[in-house]
Structures are given as C-alpha cells and as structure tokens.
Write a protein that holds these residues in place. Structure first.
Motif, PDB file in Angstrom:
ATOM      1  N   ALA A  82      -8.391 -38.769 -11.631  1.00 55.11           N
ATOM      2  CA  ALA A  82      -8.968 -39.929 -10.941  1.00 55.11           C
ATOM      3  C   ALA A  82      -7.879 -40.772 -10.279  1.00 55.11           C
ATOM      4  N   ARG A  83      -6.726 -40.945 -10.952  1.00 56.35           N
ATOM      5  CA  ARG A  83      -5.622 -41.724 -10.373  1.00 56.35           C
ATOM      6  C   ARG A  83      -5.054 -41.055  -9.129  1.00 56.35           C
ATOM      7  N   ILE A  84      -5.197 -39.755  -9.029  1.00 49.87           N
ATOM      8  CA  ILE A  84      -4.711 -39.024  -7.852  1.00 49.87           C
ATOM      9  C   ILE A  84      -5.753 -39.047  -6.736  1.00 49.87           C
ATOM     10  N   VAL A  85      -7.002 -38.733  -7.085  1.00 47.85           N
ATOM     11  CA  VAL A  85      -8.052 -38.522  -6.078  1.00 47.85           C
ATOM     12  C   VAL A  85      -8.613 -39.837  -5.531  1.00 47.85           C
ATOM     13  N   TRP A  86      -8.862 -40.794  -6.385  1.00 46.25           N
ATOM     14  CA  TRP A  86      -9.502 -42.030  -5.957  1.00 46.25           C
ATOM     15  C   TRP A  86      -8.743 -42.712  -4.815  1.00 46.25           C
ATOM     16  N   PRO A  87      -7.441 -42.965  -4.956  1.00 45.04           N
ATOM     17  CA  PRO A  87      -6.723 -43.625  -3.851  1.00 45.04           C
ATOM     18  C   PRO A  87      -6.731 -42.790  -2.567  1.00 45.04           C
ATOM     19  N   ARG A  88      -6.672 -41.480  -2.692  1.00 42.12           N
ATOM     20  CA  ARG A  88      -6.684 -40.631  -1.493  1.00 42.12           C
ATOM     21  C   ARG A  88      -8.037 -40.719  -0.798  1.00 42.12           C
ATOM     22  N   ASN A  89      -9.125 -40.802  -1.551  1.00 42.08           N
ATOM     23  CA  ASN A  89     -10.451 -40.957  -0.936  1.00 42.08           C
ATOM     24  C   ASN A  89     -10.546 -42.285  -0.192  1.00 42.08           C
ATOM     25  N   ARG A  90      -9.902 -43.316  -0.704  1.00 40.51           N
ATOM     26  CA  ARG A  90      -9.914 -44.620  -0.025  1.00 40.51           C
ATOM     27  C   ARG A  90      -9.096 -44.599   1.253  1.00 40.51           C
ATOM     28  N   ARG A  91      -7.979 -43.856   1.263  1.00 43.83           N
ATOM     29  CA  ARG A  91      -7.066 -43.861   2.412  1.00 43.83           C
ATOM     30  C   ARG A  91      -7.375 -42.782   3.444  1.00 43.83           C
ATOM     31  N   THR A  92      -8.213 -41.830   3.113  1.00 45.69           N
ATOM     32  CA  THR A  92      -8.477 -40.706   4.013  1.00 45.69           C
ATOM     33  C   THR A  92      -9.937 -40.767   4.450  1.00 45.69           C
ATOM     34  N   PRO A  93     -10.227 -41.405   5.570  1.00 48.74           N
ATOM     35  CA  PRO A  93     -11.615 -41.658   5.955  1.00 48.74           C
ATOM     36  C   PRO A  93     -12.419 -40.412   6.324  1.00 48.74           C
ATOM     37  N   LEU A  94     -11.789 -39.378   6.809  1.00 51.91           N
ATOM     38  CA  LEU A  94     -12.536 -38.210   7.262  1.00 51.91           C
ATOM     39  C   LEU A  94     -12.806 -37.202   6.142  1.00 51.91           C
ATOM     40  N   VAL A  95     -11.870 -37.073   5.209  1.00 53.97           N
ATOM     41  CA  VAL A  95     -11.966 -36.079   4.138  1.00 53.97           C
ATOM     42  C   VAL A  95     -12.419 -36.745   2.847  1.00 53.97           C
TER      43      VAL A  95
END
Length: 133
Positions: free
Chosen positions: A70-83
């Motif tokens: 979750a610590r890896i994926v959650w921030p990436r989902n917030r910063r990556t609008p298309l994926v």
C-alpha cells in the motif's frame, strides 16, 4: 477489437526514440533502449478498451506485506492520473488503463502504450530492482 488491431498496424515499429513495439501471441511488447521490456494485454469490455501490464506476479506479491504494498502503490496512484495500479483477479500487481472505444485514435493508442509501459516498468524496478519479464 478489429479496429484496435488496425490502429496497432498503423503505429511505427519505433514508438519513441529507441522504444520498439512488437506483437507476440496477441500481446503488445514495448522494449526500451535499455532492453527492458513490458508486455501489454488488450481486452475489449463493453464500450471500452482495457490495457493491462503485469508488474508483479502473484507469488512475488505474496512476499510483500499489505502495508508495504500500500505504501508503494497508493502514492503512485495519486501521482499517475492515467494509470491505475491494482491487484487483478489472480492477485497480480498490474497497471491498467481504460479508454472509450469510440474515441480512441492511433495517436492516443501510442500515448497509452508508452505511458502504461513506462509507469509499470518504473514500478516493477522500484519494487524488485530488476526486469521480471
């Protein structure tokens, strides 16, 4: 799906400088200048195309705690609008993009393939330190 295949045929073999596109057994493969590669599966769902790329297999996902994942994926989902990064039905960590069938054109397809492959490759390398494909 036929129109998607037609658009794929319209794309150049070199999608971006040094980034090659190939199709192997119905799966799109993008190979980067570093020779790292990312496979993208294409599916038609109702009025959308769904593009997915595996980042980690189920066995590798099970080796990571839920909180670490979750610590890896959650921030990436917030910063990556298309994926969107998520666990699929098989428990694999994948990147996913959905796009309406009616409005997809070759330029958008090119952008989707490049963006999905790059983001999934980055996350795979961040988590594992190597190319798993």
């Amino acid at each position: 799906m036929d129109s998607l295949r037609g658009m794929l045929r319209q794309l150049p073999e070199e999608l971006d400088p040094g980034t090659r596109l190939s199709i192997e057994d119905g799966v799109v493969v993008l190979t980067f200048p570093s020779e790292r590669a990312q496979k993208i599966r294409l599916v038609t769902r109702d009025d959308h195309y769904v593009f997915t790329s595996r980042i980690l297999g189920r066995r590798r996902v099970k080796m990571i705690s839920w909180s670490a994942l979750a610590r890896i994926v959650w921030p990436r989902n917030r910063r990556t609008p298309l994926v969107t990064f998520m666990l699929d039905k098989s428990g694999r960590l994948v990147g996913r993009i959905e796009h309406p069938r009616a409005t997809l054109d070759p330029a958008e397809l090119r952008a989707i393939l490049l963006h999905l492959a790059r983001e999934c490759d980055r996350l795979e390398y961040l988590v594992t330190g190597r190319d798993e494909h």
